[in-house]
Design a protein around this motif. Structure first.
Motif, PDB file in Angstrom:
ATOM      1  N   ARG A 340       0.845  -1.184   0.000  1.00 37.25           N
ATOM      2  CA  ARG A 340       0.000   0.000   0.000  1.00 37.25           C
ATOM      3  C   ARG A 340       0.889   1.246   0.000  1.00 37.25           C
ATOM      4  N   SER A 341       0.269   2.396  -0.249  1.00 36.37           N
ATOM      5  CA  SER A 341       1.043   3.621  -0.499  1.00 36.37           C
ATOM      6  C   SER A 341       2.002   3.967   0.631  1.00 36.37           C
ATOM      7  N   GLY A 342       1.565   3.811   1.879  1.00 44.80           N
ATOM      8  CA  GLY A 342       2.431   4.167   3.003  1.00 44.80           C
ATOM      9  C   GLY A 342       3.699   3.332   3.042  1.00 44.80           C
ATOM     10  N   TRP A 343       3.554   2.052   2.773  1.00 47.19           N
ATOM     11  CA  TRP A 343       4.722   1.167   2.758  1.00 47.19           C
ATOM     12  C   TRP A 343       5.584   1.436   1.534  1.00 47.19           C
ATOM     13  N   ARG A 344       4.970   1.743   0.390  1.00 46.72           N
ATOM     14  CA  ARG A 344       5.765   2.078  -0.798  1.00 46.72           C
ATOM     15  C   ARG A 344       6.572   3.349  -0.553  1.00 46.72           C
ATOM     16  N   THR A 345       5.957   4.310   0.122  1.00 41.43           N
ATOM     17  CA  THR A 345       6.672   5.541   0.451  1.00 41.43           C
ATOM     18  C   THR A 345       7.858   5.242   1.356  1.00 41.43           C
ATOM     19  N   GLU A 350      13.733   4.507   2.104  1.00 41.11           N
ATOM     20  CA  GLU A 350      14.843   3.701   2.626  1.00 41.11           C
ATOM     21  C   GLU A 350      15.836   3.306   1.540  1.00 41.11           C
ATOM     22  N   VAL A 351      15.351   3.004   0.340  1.00 44.16           N
ATOM     23  CA  VAL A 351      16.261   2.660  -0.757  1.00 44.16           C
ATOM     24  C   VAL A 351      17.073   3.903  -1.129  1.00 44.16           C
ATOM     25  N   SER A 352      18.372   3.731  -1.282  1.00 43.03           N
ATOM     26  CA  SER A 352      19.267   4.877  -1.500  1.00 43.03           C
ATOM     27  C   SER A 352      18.864   5.686  -2.725  1.00 43.03           C
ATOM     28  N   ALA A 353      19.032   7.001  -2.616  1.00 44.77           N
ATOM     29  CA  ALA A 353      18.709   7.909  -3.713  1.00 44.77           C
ATOM     30  C   ALA A 353      19.686   7.727  -4.874  1.00 44.77           C
ATOM     31  N   THR A 354      19.259   8.137  -6.049  1.00 45.35           N
ATOM     32  CA  THR A 354      20.068   7.965  -7.256  1.00 45.35           C
ATOM     33  C   THR A 354      21.469   8.557  -7.130  1.00 45.35           C
ATOM     34  N   PRO A 355      21.639   9.824  -6.673  1.00 46.86           N
ATOM     35  CA  PRO A 355      22.994  10.374  -6.549  1.00 46.86           C
ATOM     36  C   PRO A 355      23.868   9.574  -5.582  1.00 46.86           C
ATOM     37  N   VAL A 473      12.689  -3.111   5.308  1.00 47.78           N
ATOM     38  CA  VAL A 473      11.294  -2.677   5.248  1.00 47.78           C
ATOM     39  C   VAL A 473      10.353  -3.874   5.106  1.00 47.78           C
ATOM     40  N   LEU A 474      10.696  -4.787   4.195  1.00 46.56           N
ATOM     41  CA  LEU A 474       9.828  -5.948   3.991  1.00 46.56           C
ATOM     42  C   LEU A 474       9.847  -6.883   5.193  1.00 46.56           C
ATOM     43  N   GLY A 475      10.957  -6.916   5.912  1.00 45.18           N
ATOM     44  CA  GLY A 475      11.008  -7.712   7.136  1.00 45.18           C
ATOM     45  C   GLY A 475      10.029  -7.182   8.168  1.00 45.18           C
TER      46      GLY A 475
END
Length: 526
Positions: A340-345, A350-355, A473-475
């Protein structure tokens, strides 16, 4: 503490942990009612489950208060024209220790009556511990009346909806209340009042129609009773229902369990099972993409060429940000497609930004050795083959001059010089070939080393930037699901019907001392 108490408290703690762990990742529309349910359950459990709270709820004109008076054998509840004047709850208690619970339910002292001191009939002993509430009309024009109903309903142990033959299909009852009560079938009864006004031949059809409407509402198995507060018809059966509820005691726990079950189901609806996806495949895919983004193959080829040619200064280009961003987007799409949107956010955060990913690639690849130097033996081999070829040329020239008579050499010497020239030529050529083979092998090995080292760097960056935060996050997501599933009711109670009376605590105690009574003789039902 009873086993019911212990189980319900454990389930409440599990649900609390799930909500706390999910935190802001839960939709407020889900988190708020779940937290409210937890708070209500904790408060209800703090009061114990040794009382059974039964509420009569219904609309204007259903005869709910008259039915209350019939069941309590008192003329206490307001009926008729006086009904709309108060938003207060009326309570009749078959207990002398219900004060704290009634305070919690906000029943004012003036609206309470206790039958604990007035058990004027032996059969009322079966109702000991019962608290019967007469709620305001849920469809009253006074908003305060409905507010009281909405506040109390989640906390009663057995809810008896009182309907009349004319308005039992009222949409506000079904849409606003009954359809919102799925999961509480074991703690609900529908009493069709004023049955004396319905022709005998039409009563079964009326009950069947009511049951059909309940099934349409998603409520399967809810007991429908027919009564008449005016004539007393069906009252004894409704008393049996109350006695069954009090006797099994678990109705009180059952209502709380139902509240927990609904809250857990709501939480699970926001944390559906993850769609299957392969982490290994995703890692391989994004490592390939990021290796292309930093030009790993071309740089390795440049190193190989440099080793072969003896010169060159290969270097990794700055990663293509668009390619890194695309890789990150693909990863998020794969790993978060069930969320759901909250978890996707949360996953996106948490996943590192592109730069950051690009910077880590640059830092890691700077440590990769791009050595274009030739073999250590290259210098010696070069001198050896050049010397051999030079000597071969000298010996060959002398042999030719001797053979032409330009120089006076013995025939044997000419032959020897010719042979030496051939041998030196062969040695020189062999050294050239060996040198080329050694250089080629070294170039291939250096290329493979660059590819392996570069790939290792890319994989480490993918693990650190994509895999590890995703697994975290998935854990937590899976932990929330496990806790919510554990908080759900393992076994639903059967609806209260009044058809069978469960044994009381005293009967169970008597049987355990060796009376030898069978379950059938005591009416025990599992």
């Amino acid at each position: 503490m009873t086993s019911h108490d212990r189980d319900l408290r454990e389930r409440t703690d599990q649900l609390q942990e799930a909500v706390d762990l999910a935190g802001v990742r839960l939709d407020p529309a889900v988190a708020t009612p779940v937290r409210q349910a937890i708070a209500g359950v904790r408060e209800r459990l703090s009061l114990g489950v040794d009382h059974t709270v039964v509420a009569l709820a219904g609309g204007t004109g259903s005869g709910k208060s008259s039915l209350f008076n019939r069941l309590s054998r008192l003329d206490f509840a307001d009926v008729g024209i006086k009904r709309p004047t108060t938003a207060q709850i009326t309570a009749c208690s078959w207990s002398t220790r219900s004060g704290r619970l009634l305070d919690w339910l906000e029943v004012i002292p003036e609206r309470r009556i206790a039958r604990g001191d007035e058990l004027d009939a032996a059969d009322e002993q079966a109702l000991a511990g019962l608290i019967l509430l007469d709620l305001p009309d849920h469809d009253s024009i006074e908003a305060a009346h409905r507010a009281v109903v909405d506040r109390v309903l989640p906390f009663v142990d057995l809810l008896i909806w009182v309907v009349d033959p004319q308005k039992y299909a009222d949409d506000s009852l079904h849409s606003d209340y009954l359809r919102q009560s799925v999961g509480y079938e074991a703690s609900m009864v529908v009493a069709v009042n004023q049955i004396d006004t319905v022709p005998t031949g039409q009563r079964e059809n009326l009950v069947a129609d009511m049951e059909s409407l309940l099934r349409d509402d998603g409520l399967d198995g809810v007991h429908v009773a027919t009564v008449s507060a005016a004539t007393g018809e069906g009252i004894s059966h409704l008393v049996d229902v109350l006695e069954e509820a009090v006797a099994r005691r678990s109705v009180a726990a059952g209502r709380v369990a139902g509240e927990l079950d609904s809250a857990a189901a709501l939480l699970l609806s926001q944390t559906p099972e993850e769609a299957p996806w392969s982490v290994e495949d995703a890692v391989t895919s994004e490592c390939d993409a990021l290796a292309d983004a930093v030009g790993l193959e071309p740089v390795a080829a440049q190193v190989s060429s440099g080793v072969m040619n003896g010169y060159g200064r290969p270097r990794f280009d700055t990663p293509q940000l668009d390619a890194v961003a695309l890789s990150r987007s693909r990863w998020l799409s794969r790993s978060g497609k069930s969320l759901r949107s909250g978890w996707r956010t949360a996953l996106n955060d948490e996943v590192s930004a592109t730069p950051v990913v690009a910077e880590r690639l640059v830092e890691g690849l700077e440590r990769v050795d791009l050595d274009t130097r030739g073999p250590r033996s290259a210098g010696g081999v070069r001198v050896a083959w050049m010397t051999s070829l030079a000597l071969a040329v000298v010996a060959g020239v002398l042999a030719a001059l001797g053979a032409l008579g330009v120089v006076s050499f013995d025939t044997s010497l000419v032959t020897t010089l010719g042979a030496v020239a051939v041998v030196l030529l062969v040695v020189g050529l062999v050294l050239v070939v060996v040198g080329a083979v050694v250089r080629r092998r070294l170039a291939r090995r250096r290329r493979d080393e660059v590819l392996a080292a570069g790939r290792s760097v890319v994989e480490a960056v993918v693990q650190r930037s994509f895999v590890e935060p995703t697994q975290a996050v998935l854990g937590e997501y899976r932990r929330v699901r496990l806790l919510a599933e554990a908080a759900r009711e393992a076994e639903r109670l059967a609806p209260v019907t009044g058809a069978l009376r469960l044994p009381t605590a005293s009967e169970i105690a008597a049987r355990s001392t060796g009376s030898g009574s069978s379950p059938a003789e005591t009416g025990e039902h599992h």
